[in-house]
Each structure stands twice: as C-alpha cells, then as structure tokens.
Design an enzyme around this catalytic site. Structure first.
Site, mmCIF file in Angstrom:
data_model
loop_
_atom_site.group_PDB
_atom_site.id
_atom_site.type_symbol
_atom_site.label_atom_id
_atom_site.label_comp_id
_atom_site.label_asym_id
_atom_site.label_seq_id
_atom_site.Cartn_x
_atom_site.Cartn_y
_atom_site.Cartn_z
ATOM 1 N N GLY A 16 0.807 -1.213 0.000
ATOM 2 C CA GLY A 16 0.000 0.000 0.000
ATOM 3 C C GLY A 16 0.842 1.266 0.000
ATOM 4 O O GLY A 16 2.037 1.244 -0.287
ATOM 5 N N LEU A 66 0.435 3.650 -2.170
ATOM 6 C CA LEU A 66 0.825 3.441 -3.572
ATOM 7 C C LEU A 66 1.338 4.720 -4.224
ATOM 8 O O LEU A 66 0.844 5.811 -3.956
ATOM 9 C CB LEU A 66 -0.380 2.911 -4.350
ATOM 10 N N HIS A 67 2.339 4.545 -5.068
ATOM 11 C CA HIS A 67 2.906 5.655 -5.832
ATOM 12 C C HIS A 67 3.013 5.247 -7.299
ATOM 13 O O HIS A 67 2.551 4.165 -7.674
ATOM 14 C CB HIS A 67 4.260 6.061 -5.244
ATOM 15 N N HIS A 107 4.113 1.709 -8.214
ATOM 16 C CA HIS A 107 3.043 0.715 -8.178
ATOM 17 C C HIS A 107 2.109 0.880 -9.383
ATOM 18 O O HIS A 107 1.653 -0.111 -9.965
ATOM 19 C CB HIS A 107 2.220 0.865 -6.893
ATOM 20 N N VAL A 145 10.736 3.385 -11.245
ATOM 21 C CA VAL A 145 10.187 4.697 -11.594
ATOM 22 C C VAL A 145 10.818 5.731 -10.668
ATOM 23 O O VAL A 145 10.940 5.507 -9.466
ATOM 24 C CB VAL A 145 8.652 4.701 -11.452
ATOM 25 N N ARG A 189 8.593 4.758 1.482
ATOM 26 C CA ARG A 189 9.348 5.260 2.629
ATOM 27 C C ARG A 189 9.908 6.664 2.408
ATOM 28 O O ARG A 189 10.399 7.265 3.357
ATOM 29 C CB ARG A 189 10.479 4.292 2.994
#
Lengths: 298, 298
Positions: A37, A39-40, A43, A182, A193
């Site tokens: 989770g 998410l960026h 993902h 990415v 993080r």
C-alpha cells in the site's frame, strides 16, 4: 472495482470468473500486483503492465508483519487507504484484496518458505529474517490469487531475484515479471518510505541515483575499471554526502547475486550485473540499484 | 492411463482436461496420491478413495532424495515399476507422474518449505531434515498437479500433521485427506520397507501393532492409567521383543503433536491422542501408530 478482505471471497470470485471464461473456451488471464500500500507511480506502472497483459487485475495491499525486524518500521509504515483506492480505480484494478493481519495469520505461522544463498547478502544480511517473511507471504498470496503473472518492482532487485528463485524451485505456475524503477524527475527512486524524509534528507538522498549513474558510466566507458573500482566509486560518492550512512554498496551478478572477483575488469564480465546501494538518511533506510547487461570482451 | 515424466506435460494435460470440463460448466475435480512407489494395498486404498471423490486421479511416483538422510536408504529404497503400473491401472488411475530426479531438481533447490514445532518430535527428531524434504517435495508436487484433494496414509501420522499444517499456513487450495492404516492379517502395518525384513524380523515386527493394541485397550478400559503408564506400556511391550530396538514410543496430542503431562490421566484428555512408535529390526526402521479420540471425563 471490488474490495475483498476475506481469502475465501477472493477465491470464490476468481473461481466464478475463471469458470465463466472457460465456458466460452478461454482461460482467464489473471495478473497480480502484491503491495504494502501507500501506492505511488511505481506501483501504478506495475498495475499498468498487469492491465495490459491480463483479463483481470488483482491488487493486494498488506503490510506484512513477519518481514519486519523487531526494530523496524512495521507500526509506522505509512498507510493511506483512500489514496490507494483512487489510484487502484484509476489504473483499472478489478479486485483489491485487503486482508487483515488476522486473516493472513489467524495464528502465528509454523510454516516458512526459505530461499538460501540469495538471501545471505545485501538486504538479507542487513535485515535478518526479512526475506523469509517476504517469500512466505508472497507464497501465500500467490496461492490465494493463483495468477498467471505477478508483477514486482525492480527497485527491490534482490526481492525479484529471491521470489523468482522460489517460484522456480517450488514449481509455482506463475510468471514473475520485474518492472523498471520509476523515479522522480530529480532521480530519486519512488518508495513509500520517501515520505519519512525531512527536506534536507530528501535532498541528500539524491546521492543514491547520482552515485549509481556515475558508476554505470564508469562501467560503460572505462576499459580498465575493475569491479572493486566500481564499488569504491559508489562508496566514495555516497560518503561525500554527510547525511548519508552506508549500509552497503555492492556489485554482484544478477539474478544469482553471486559475488564477482574485485580484481576483475568490469568489461570482462558476461551477463547481468547489479549495482546495489542501501543507505540511511536519519532513521530512514533507502535502497536503489541499476542492472547492467555486460557482453564480456574476451 | 497415461504415464508422464515431464512437469510441463502434466500441466498441459491437466489444463486441457480442466478447460474441457469447464466448457460444460463443470469444475474438474482432481484427486492426487503422491507416493515413492513400490505400491502396496495401503497405496491402493488411497487411490480408491481418490477415485471415489474425483473426476480424475493423478498418482506420482518419486523417490525424493532430499527427504533421506546421508546414512539412510535412498539408494536401496525398493523400486518395481511394472508392479506399480499394474496396481495403478487396476485402481483406475488416469495419470501417472513419474519424474526423474533431474526433472524435479534440475539444480539443487535453494528453496525449502519448513514447518517448525511439529517437526521437532518423533521422526523429526530421529531423522533431522527429513520433514523439510517432505514438505518441500509435497509443496512442489501440489503446485504441479494443483489437485482439489490429496490423499496421505495415516501410518505416517506425523507427515499428515505436518503437511496439513503447511497447507493451512500457506493457504494452499487443496484438502489433505488422511486414510486409515492398512494392515496384514497378522497386524503388521503395510510399508514398502517391510520387504527389507528377514523372516525372523518380520515375526518380531508384530510387536509394533501388538503393543499399540494393548496400549489402546489400556487407554479405553482403565480409569486410572496415566499418559506415562501408556507410554511405559508401549516401551515395556516392545522391549520384551529381543530383536526390537526402540527409537521412540510416545503419546502426544494429534494433530498438534503437543506433549501431554505424564501424570495426566488418559481419561481426562479431550481430543485426539496419537500413540506412535518407531522401532528398528536389524537395519530396518518401521513406524506404526494409533489415533484415539478421547472425550475427557471432567
């Protein structure tokens, strides 16, 4: 998009979809993106790949306690369900699997899936037990979803290598598909993080991608640079940043993660090599890497 | 009946059968009996159960090197392919999977599936690493065949407990079905290893079932007998046979294999208890057991 919290519901839903497809003579193609989770865009790129290759895309969001060490950030690992759901919807996810810890571990697991050798180095050495937790939960998730393809970010290069080894050794019927890192415009690899970083640490953390780019350039351009030169280049560059505390900076074969003789000229190497770094900025540990395909010059 | 040696052929065959069934709106039910061959009536009873419950029955025959210790009988483990094939055919097996060691382990496996606690006792203590080899190969075979049901003989009670634990912990989508021990008329539990016995040892080996029957009777009839009395009964009876060398004779909960206080009256116990013995006759190690369901009298 439907959100399911129970393992049995995921199975039942997928079984129905598979049967419906099979009635029309087709084998339903399921793509799976396991995540923790927050998410960026990293993902999102996994989800886009899954969307392209498959009929149905399953995203799991589960912060897996057994892959965190006792002094790590399990409790404070960032969570944002609303933002995750928007991103999932935007990327065309069909099923979000959102289990609780109790659903995944109704009692402490007695069974662990362990991959040896590959987990002795790099993050495996720095985070004892981490990869045992990763392989165990990925094994569980793959058994629940039973996808044809599962997508992992190449930022966690060792994780890709370890999971691929597990799938091969255990004859799991799934293809592991690594997807490129990415990055932010300034080069910082996307990571959930990164949110921990202060503005100063965020600036200092650019040394990761910068050192990798510089070492990559050395590997490509120098005829004489050795493996040792390459890792020294990484170390020196990172140490030039006062905020950075090196955990490791290494050059290894990929995906075996076997070591290379320090005195070997980089140009002599045949096959893929991994330049991998792990560095602490304050209390935040970040990793980054580059994988180069070398042709050997002998 | 078809015989397949390649993993990919098994997968392809099953995929085609599953798709054909699904076209008619049915989910193909696959029953799986994993064995090491040298089949006897115990295996036949597993196959008969599998035949009854499923549309398609897969039998695997594979003497798995990684579950044998360095001084055990891997090399001399009995093999008789012709007899095995006749029995398989007679029992209505659809697919025999007969892989080579190279097919199952193209290189030494780096991945192991380990079940803790349950494997610390009984055969796990006597045969270090044995169950790691069992769970790893069973995990591989289940991934290859992907059956709805897999059948195991209750003679290997600890194996049943360990495999069931693995399947539960790893969310494997299969039901583990234990089947009762099949015995010779004189009580000897069927085992491929019985072939190793000399006529004298064969006679002496009857002490296994005899001691279990006697301990069972004590458990059923005595109000006062303790857990310790029960295991002492087993030990004394087995020691009365000069050819027998005890490896273990124990009373434990089943399937947790948790120990019971020696001073506990057997009648007080609620749930299943396992009376398990392992005894050497000459160089041949045999196991046998009885599982009792106790109702507790408190």
């Amino acid at each position: 998009m439907i959100v399911l919290t129970d393992i049995e519901d995921v199975r039942a839903h997928l079984r129905a979809e598979r049967l419906a497809a099979a009635r029309e003579g087709k084998e339903l193609q399921v793509g799976f993106v396991p995540t923790m989770g927050f998410l960026h865009d990293g993902h999102a790129s996994l989800l886009r790949n899954a969307r392209m290759d498959n009929d149905l895309v399953v995203l799991s969001i589960f912060v897996n306690p057994i892959q965190f060490g006792p002094n790590e950030d399990f409790e404070r690992y960032p969570r944002d369900r609303d933002k995750d759901m928007s991103l999932a919807k935007r990327e065309g996810v069909d099923i979000v699997f959102l289990p609780t810890v109790e659903e995944m571990y109704p009692e402490p697991t007695k069974t662990k899936v362990l991959v040896s050798e590959l987990t002795d180095h790099l993050c495996g050495a720095a985070r004892p037990g981490h990869f045992d937790g990763v392989t165990t939960v990925v094994n569980k998730l793959l058994n629940i979803v039973a996808p044809q393809r599962a997508y992992f970010g190449q930022k966690d290069a060792q994780q890709v290598a370890v999971v691929t080894q597990m799938v091969m050794d255990l004859n799991m019927d799934v293809e592991i598909i690594p997807c490129p890192i990415v990055r932010e415009e300034d080069g910082l690899a996307l990571s959930s993080r990164n949110v921990y970083l202060t503005p100063d640490e965020r600036q200092a953390a650019l040394v990761l991608s910068r050192s990798l780019r510089q070492a990559e350039q050395l590997a490509r351009e120098s005829e004489e640079a050795t493996v040792e030169d390459l890792s020294q280049e990484l170390v020196q560059m990172i140490e030039s940043e006062p905020e950075a505390k090196i955990d490791y900076a290494e050059v290894r074969r990929f995906p075996s993660l076997a070591s290379l003789p320090g005195s070997m000229r980089v140009k002599e190497v045949e096959g893929k090599i991994l330049l991998a770094v792990a560095v602490k900025f304050g209390t935040t540990r970040l990793i980054d890497n580059v994988i180069l395909t070398m042709e050997g010059d002998k």
